[in-house]
Write an enzyme that holds these catalytic residues in place. Structure first.
Site, PDB file in Angstrom:
ATOM      1  CB  SER A 154      -0.963  -0.034   1.189  1.00  0.00           C
ATOM      2  OG  SER A 154      -1.954   0.954   1.086  1.00  0.00           O
ATOM      3  CG  ASP A 179      -6.564  -2.086  -4.137  1.00  0.00           C
ATOM      4  OD1 ASP A 179      -6.827  -0.913  -3.799  1.00  0.00           O
ATOM      5  OD2 ASP A 179      -5.601  -2.725  -3.678  1.00  0.00           O
ATOM      6  CG  HIS A 235      -5.986  -1.460  -0.365  1.00  0.00           C
ATOM      7  ND1 HIS A 235      -5.022  -1.197  -1.311  1.00  0.00           N
ATOM      8  CD2 HIS A 235      -5.479  -1.038   0.826  1.00  0.00           C
ATOM      9  CE1 HIS A 235      -3.980  -0.633  -0.723  1.00  0.00           C
ATOM     10  NE2 HIS A 235      -4.230  -0.539   0.564  1.00  0.00           N
TER      11      HIS A 235
END
Length: 319
Positions: A159, A252, A282
């Site tokens: 991320s 995502d 995600h």
């Protein structure tokens, strides 16, 4: 699975999301839809990530130790095979939450005589906006390159940590430091600008919210142009980068970040594999599921292939 230095996406074995992933996606996307547009609660976000990190346990045979490298706190996961190399791990949390403890979820890379994993406790926004996180990651990278050597180093980030991993290598190249053996940005956040594609794609299907992403981006940029490559590595150069493996879920919010990143890397000659996982959200590596198991195996295979082969350490345990 062994990944060649390919330029095409690899097929995902599971074309339909698992039941566990479908349930997690339904619950977390509903929560995100309810949070969209509401004020961000930084304290609550940090508490949640701390609680989740506290639940994580390392694989059997992997030992955790806290230390400092170049004055930066890190968490090291090791099964005693340091000669195999080191994985520099950068956690997610939108640059404003998370901790080195999150690296326990990536400690499978160290299991069974795998490389040590060094998870960096980089400083967080808004208290410490850019470039604090980059400075911390770069300080650790310098020491690991010096001590372990670049050919025994793989950089992994998830991320925001995936974006940070790329900025780290861009800054390292500017300093004349050698590149690592490989880089693995997982569902990376690489475009923090408000007009980026990630601000509209998959809204309502993912656990992330557009409003909170934009708030976190502002905290991290700290008044700097969010299109500055130091903040958003998508706008920087990937010249001379090592081989890369990029994984992302098709639900995502950052799906387009990953796709644009791979396009730009390929344009500059970087051998990169793109793995898109159907029906996944995600952070899907935190969801106990078939997708998590498969993706973890692929990341581990990619990292081990990039590192030199050594004689197995006697007594190393399998996880």
């Amino acid at each position: 699975m062994t990944h060649p230095e390919a330029t095409a996406s690899v097929p995902v074995a599971r074309q339909q999301p698992s039941l566990a992933m479908r349930l997690a996606g339904a619950v977390l996307s509903l929560r995100a839809r309810r949070k969209e547009g509401r004020p961000a609660d930084l304290a609550a976000d940090r508490r949640l990530l701390r609680r989740l990190a506290a639940l994580a346990r390392p694989p059997r045979g992997v030992r955790l130790t806290q230390e400092a490298i170049a004055g930066v706190p890190v968490l090291r996961a090791s099964s005693g095979a340091r000669a195999r190399g080191t994985v520099l791990y950068l956690h997610g949390g939108a640059y404003m939450a998370g901790s080195a403890r999150d690296g326990v979820n990536a400690a499978h890379l160290s299991a069974d005589g795998g490389p040590d994993l060094v998870s960096v406790e980089y400083r967080l926004a808004p208290e410490h906006p850019y470039p604090a996180a980059v400075e911390d990651a770069l300080a650790v990278y310098r020491e690991l390159v010096r001590d372990a050597g670049p050919d025994r180093l793989v950089v992994v980030g998830e991320s925001a940590g995936g974006g940070l991993a790329l900025v780290l290598l861009q800054k390292a190249r500017e300093e004349g430091l050698p590149m690592p053996a490989a880089v693995v940005p997982v569902f990376p956040w690489v475009d923090l600008s408000p007009d980026g594609a990630n601000t509209t794609a998959n809204i309502g299907r993912d656990m992330l919210t557009r409003s909170h992403l934009l708030k976190a981006a502002g905290w991290y940029a700290g008044g700097r142009d969010p299109r500055d490559p130091g903040v958003s590595p998508l706008f920087g150069s990937f010249r001379d980068f090592p081989r890369a493996y990029v994984a992302v879920g098709r639900h995502d919010l950052l799906l387009d970040d990953a796709r644009q990143l791979v396009t730009r890397m390929r344009a500059e000659g970087v051998p990169v594999v793109l793995d898109e996982w159907p029906g996944t959200i995600h952070g899907f590596l935190q969801v106990p599921s078939a997708e998590r198991r498969q993706c973890r195996r692929r990341i581990r295979a990619f990292a081990l292939e990039a590192l030199p082969v050594v004689t197995p350490v006697a007594g190393a345990e399998c996880s």
